[in-house]
Design an enzyme around this catalytic site. Structure first.
Site: not given
Ligand code: IMP
Ligand code: MG
Length: 180
Positions: A48, A102-103, A106, A134, A155-156, A162, A168
């Protein structure tokens, strides 16, 4: 191209490239200021963050190194189910200043896992740089020093992110359109 269709979902542009790059400029300036003289090792988390990493690194003007890691998901035997393993760290992190790139953060669980894994390799310090956060969904307490943009809990896709592997490649960030 204000709207795109990916599989069953429609998306509309929510953060144009110019707005993204303005914030990437700012984050790069902060890192150039804070980490000068530390020869930071930027660890970009694929897939990402590839676009963010490229734009960020073009703006880093202090001596530094860049490398890439990946998180492999597999069905673990723990009660929580999914376990993510960090793969691809070939560098010696001992006494290094590491910046995770990181991208999106969440829930923060992925970042927490990364911090745990990298922490065992005795780095001097670990910083976090993420394109997006977020805040409403953050479940764990993280010190995220470098954030380009805070976004709502929608969701984006685009700019590296992606939906089911697709999207992407777009230079702007798109938000899903929820049809009621
Ligand atoms: P976390 O472990 O919940 O913080 O999730 C992180 C991962 O979830 C990111 O690296 C993304 O791959 C994916 N992710 C979370 N939100 C989105 C979104 O809105 N669009 C696309 N991927 C997301
Ligand atoms: Mg990521």
């Amino acid at each position: 191209m204000n709207e795109i269709q990916i599989k069953d979902k429609r998306f509309t542009v929510s953060i144009p490239e110019a707005d993204i790059l303005k914030e990437v400029d700012r984050v790069a300036a902060e890192i150039n200021r804070d980490l000068a003289g530390k020869n930071p090792l930027f660890l970009s988390v694929l897939n990402g963050s590839f676009m963010f990493t490229a734009d960020l690194m073009k703006r880093i003007i202090i001596p530094c190194e860049v490398s890439f890691v990946k998180l492999a998901s597999y069905q673990g035997v723990t009660s929580t189910g999914k376990v993510k393993e960090v793969i691809g760290i070939t560098e010696d992190l001992t006494d290094r200043t590491v910046v995770i790139v990181e991208d999106i953060v969440d829930t923060g669980l992925t970042m927490q896992r990364l911090l745990e894994t990298l922490g065992t390799r005795r780095p001097k310090e670990i910083h976090i740089a993420t394109l997006l956060v977020k805040p409403e969904k953050l479940k764990v307490d993280l010190n995220i020093e470098y954030v380009a943009i805070h976004i709502p809990n929608d969701f984006i896709v685009g700019y590296g992110l992606d939906y089911d592997g697709l999207g992407r490649n777009y230079k702007d960030i798109y938000t899903v359109i929820n049809e009621e």
